[in-house]
Design an enzyme around this catalytic site. Sequence first.
Site, PDB file in Angstrom:
ATOM      1  N   TYR A 467       0.814  -1.226   0.000  1.00 23.47           N
ATOM      2  CA  TYR A 467       0.000   0.000   0.000  1.00 23.47           C
ATOM      3  C   TYR A 467       0.841   1.267   0.000  1.00 23.47           C
ATOM      4  O   TYR A 467       0.608   2.199   0.754  1.00 23.47           O
ATOM      5  CB  TYR A 467      -0.980   0.011   1.179  1.00 23.47           C
ATOM      6  N   HIS A 468       1.844   1.282  -0.904  1.00 22.24           N
ATOM      7  CA  HIS A 468       2.729   2.438  -1.034  1.00 22.24           C
ATOM      8  C   HIS A 468       2.752   2.960  -2.476  1.00 22.24           C
ATOM      9  O   HIS A 468       3.823   3.128  -3.052  1.00 22.24           O
ATOM     10  CB  HIS A 468       4.150   2.060  -0.610  1.00 22.24           C
ATOM     11  N   PRO A 469       1.596   3.226  -3.077  1.00 25.29           N
ATOM     12  CA  PRO A 469       1.613   3.729  -4.461  1.00 25.29           C
ATOM     13  C   PRO A 469       2.153   5.150  -4.525  1.00 25.29           C
ATOM     14  O   PRO A 469       1.928   5.968  -3.634  1.00 25.29           O
ATOM     15  CB  PRO A 469       0.135   3.680  -4.866  1.00 25.29           C
TER      16      PRO A 469
END
Length: 552
Positions: A467-469
């Site tokens: 969850y690090h876009p």
Amino acid sequence: MEAEYVIVGAGSAGCAIAYRLAEAGRSVIVVEYGGTDAGPLIQMPAALSFPMNMKRYDWGFMTEPEPHLGGRRLVVPRGKVIGGSSSINGMVYVRGHACDFDHWRDSGAAGWGYADVLPYFKRMEDWHDCGHGGDPSWRGSGGPLHITRGSRENVLTRAFVEAGRQAGYPVTDDYNGHQQEGFGPFEMTVWNGTRFSAAKAYLRPAQKTGRCEVVRGLARRVVIEDGRAVGVEIERGGAVSVIAASAEVIIAASSINSPKLLMLSGIGPADHLAEYGIECIADRPGVGQNLQDHLELYLQVAISQPVSLYKYWNLLGKAYVGARWLFTRSGPGASNQFESCGFIRSRAGVPYPDLQYHFLPIAVRYDGQAAAEGHGFQAQVGPMRSAARGSVTLRSSEPAEAPKIVFNYMSDPQDWIDFRKAIRLTREIFAQPAFAPYYKSEIQPGADAVSDEALDDFIREHAESAYHPCGTCRMGAANDPHAVVDPETRVIGVEGLRLADSSVFPRVTNGNLNAPSIMVGEKAADHILGSPLLAADNREPWMHPHWETAQR
């Protein structure tokens, strides 16, 4: 309705900008589609798996079928709430490695090297070392954002760091300070037992000045007249209106929604905009491109002693944790339970860490599903700097429609090599004497998964987003045709428009992205205000003296 500055997005960067502008005496309106961040599911750190899986707080984005992951569609949680993703994330605080920011500088983001951004990290922090050590000269004191460390009372949490040491890796007192590489205590945005989001640190103090107002609504497009942004068109209560900006419009809507809003406003690849009948105001082919993320695996182990957090994984246990937190803000509920970590290099010749560990003293997924085996622990591990690149593109010209998201995970051959190495290195760490009193069996990948082929099957079926876009509106030189914003966060080709959030990252940083996203907001605020930038801090971080020839 009008203000000097209109900010789209009350997330990590947007809240920081709003506070610094209001602090400087400017009038600010923040447009946020999501609602209140009140409620125990957001505020209790141990409940972190709930808000990121709730439609009330999350935009509910999903990728298109990922071609290199067997066509799986992965979730892409993004905060749809005051505080943005800082209100639904895992609260892990990682600045990133110094070399990450030097890469930004060298790739065209002049003024964003480590020496330039370190003072902004320090300005935003109120660091509490909690007795675990670390050099305070590398950290900030008295800033808006409280940074703390967990108690590390659980024996498994301590054993993980000791196992790393026994495997030959260094121990670091502060991975956010002088030395990232090694094993040590994790840091979190938790204060007095509750989540300390960007909303608490920045937005509420901004509102208290009387110069910052939050308006709920869906941003439909930036209003541009004669090449200049003059406001934001929003929809609320079924009505469409425009909030005027007498100075500038600032987009801080996330690496998914920021490029989407630019494209809906006529800023993006001209041929793509034409597909949906959108007039092209600025042909910027880089909008929505360069999408990056961290992919990770959960390596889980069953243990022989009842010392994990699984003892709370029942109705009575959860009631105890919840009640204790509710009345005392203490106990297991007051921590995100990510209390130990590791940053290591996968092989000799890699100059700085390219693998990150999140250790958890229970075997459980982000979606809240626990391993059937009961008591256990897990390490979440994944490469930090994949060469894979994806995109965010429009699905239609309708503002309420979710965009198409494709990361192209595992599209680079090196990804498979790095993940196999990550699994094997992790097994070696778990085999150290520190875990011997507890180790029972490997839950996943499982003892039979040994060959490259077996590991590849496991990776293909089980790799998940961390969850690090980021990266979809890349910062670069103004004459770079693929850059979207210049080093002062101005959108290239449109006057009076800035963009500052994780989408401007030229390349993903080491570790979790909340801290560098807030830092981008802090530094962008000085550019917006025309304030003197903080003086560069040229101290040298630790690098392994034998990185060229040694893996550890």
